[in-house]
Design a protein around this motif. Sequence first.
Motif, short mmCIF file in Angstrom:
data_model
loop_
_atom_site.label_atom_id
_atom_site.label_comp_id
_atom_site.label_asym_id
_atom_site.label_seq_id
_atom_site.Cartn_x
_atom_site.Cartn_y
_atom_site.Cartn_z
N ASP A 263 42.71 38.05 33.93
CA ASP A 263 42.71 37.28 35.18
C ASP A 263 42.60 38.19 36.40
OD1 ASP A 263 42.75 34.75 36.41
OD2 ASP A 263 44.87 34.95 36.90
N THR A 264 41.66 39.13 36.33
CA THR A 264 41.53 40.10 37.41
C THR A 264 40.99 39.49 38.70
OG1 THR A 264 39.33 40.71 36.57
CG2 THR A 264 41.19 42.04 35.82
N ILE A 265 40.42 38.29 38.60
CA ILE A 265 39.89 37.63 39.79
C ILE A 265 41.02 37.29 40.76
CG2 ILE A 265 38.66 35.59 40.64
CD1 ILE A 265 37.23 35.50 37.92
N ASN A 266 42.17 36.87 40.18
CA ASN A 266 43.31 36.49 41.01
C ASN A 266 44.26 37.68 41.15
OD1 ASN A 266 42.52 33.68 41.21
ND2 ASN A 266 43.10 33.52 39.06
N GLN A 267 43.96 38.55 42.09
CA GLN A 267 44.73 39.79 42.24
C GLN A 267 46.18 39.52 42.65
OE1 GLN A 267 43.79 42.86 41.57
NE2 GLN A 267 41.64 42.44 41.10
N GLU A 268 46.44 38.44 43.37
CA GLU A 268 47.79 38.18 43.89
C GLU A 268 48.55 37.16 43.06
OE1 GLU A 268 47.45 37.14 47.97
OE2 GLU A 268 46.44 39.00 48.53
N ALA A 269 47.99 36.77 41.93
CA ALA A 269 48.64 35.75 41.09
C ALA A 269 49.93 36.29 40.46
CB ALA A 269 47.70 35.28 40.00
N GLU A 270 50.92 35.41 40.28
CA GLU A 270 52.17 35.77 39.61
C GLU A 270 52.14 35.22 38.18
OE1 GLU A 270 55.92 36.29 42.44
OE2 GLU A 270 55.19 34.23 42.43
N TYR A 271 52.72 35.97 37.25
CA TYR A 271 52.70 35.58 35.84
C TYR A 271 54.09 35.53 35.22
CZ TYR A 271 47.85 36.95 36.66
OH TYR A 271 46.59 37.07 37.18
N ALA A 272 54.89 36.56 35.46
CA ALA A 272 56.18 36.70 34.79
C ALA A 272 57.09 35.48 34.94
CB ALA A 272 56.90 37.96 35.29
#
Length: 404
Positions: free
Chosen positions: A171-180
């Motif tokens: 998901d490198t497109i969404n650089q500011e995305a949160e996952y944890a």
Amino acid sequence: MKTKPSLLGGSCIIASVCVGAGMLGLPSAGAGAWTFWSLLAITLTMIVMTISGWMLLEAFKHFDLRVSFNTVTKKMLGHKVNMLNNIAVYFVGGILLYAYITSSGLILQELLNINGKLASVLFVAIFSIFVWHSTRAVDRISVVLIAFMILSFVFGVSGLAINVDISVLFDTINQEAEYAPYALAMFPVALTSFGYHHSVSSMRAYYGEERKAKYAIIGGTTIALALYFLWIFSIFGNLPRSDFSPVIEQGGNVDALLGALSSVIESESVAQAINAFSMAAILSSFIGVGLGVFDFLADFFKFENSKLGRSKTWIVTFIPPLVLSLLFPFGFVTAIGYAGGVATIWTCIIPALLAKKSRSMESGREGFIVPGGSIILTIVIVFGVFTAVFHFLAMAGMLPTFTG
């Protein structure tokens, strides 16, 4: 001369119990956490759930081979704890059967072009016969199904794996995305993905001892973990994170996931292989979970191991979830989440308490013992409690929810 049961057969039974829920529930449940955090949550859960299954073997060693949760928990922890455990075991086993019956109906409806409810009835009528017949029959069909799943999985997933886009996978497109933060809500589904514990007594009875059953358990959970890794890698490498929105809206239903996948799979043969794999995954788990619930209810109601007795057990095992499936079909992942929240009682907390009680008995230090001392008992209980808390917090809207 009677042949001894193979470790491969037992491992396949354990793996088959796991993979139906995991394969079809994990992608939607892990869409928020995405690749790294999903795999981390799955691995941690696999380790804890393998150890907790061994704890059941440690407690069961004090009893004859035909017992299951009902007898062991009642004698070791008392009637009230046993009643709570019985409700939890049947609830989870029943809701998993319910989810598999509903999902099979949705898939068969598309494949055979028949009514979904009729498809569910036919599915139960045909495939529950293996459970009614014997554990040996389940062993044989599980090996066949696992082999079929591997072939369809390799063919289907290889088609996906060849086309994995690393930018989509991570998901490198969404650089500011949160996952944890989304990984917390994933734990109940991950726990259900390794919820083979109602089959532990069946494994012990099958091998006639704890140590071989131990190896069958870790063999089965390892097979399941490997399949989960390949599946997550292939799905998340092809279906962008944002494309999970319609799947999540439909409760993670299997047909919705397959529909979303079909939009990114160019090869018709690969799409058919993925469909075949999904059906085999549901069927294998249906039979594996059905065996565990079947043996549990046979012990609970004290039904004899005769044709009449097994027929009575078949009725109380398969008819209630079939009826509920026909009346109240709802989201697959929702059902798996409920199962995971309640399953913590008998997959983590009760096994640890039983092992602790076993070690306090005179013969507790003899025979099979799970390594790790009291520390490992505490870890398993804490893991179970937190997983249940995460589920109920998610239900209350107090955990981050990914919508696509």
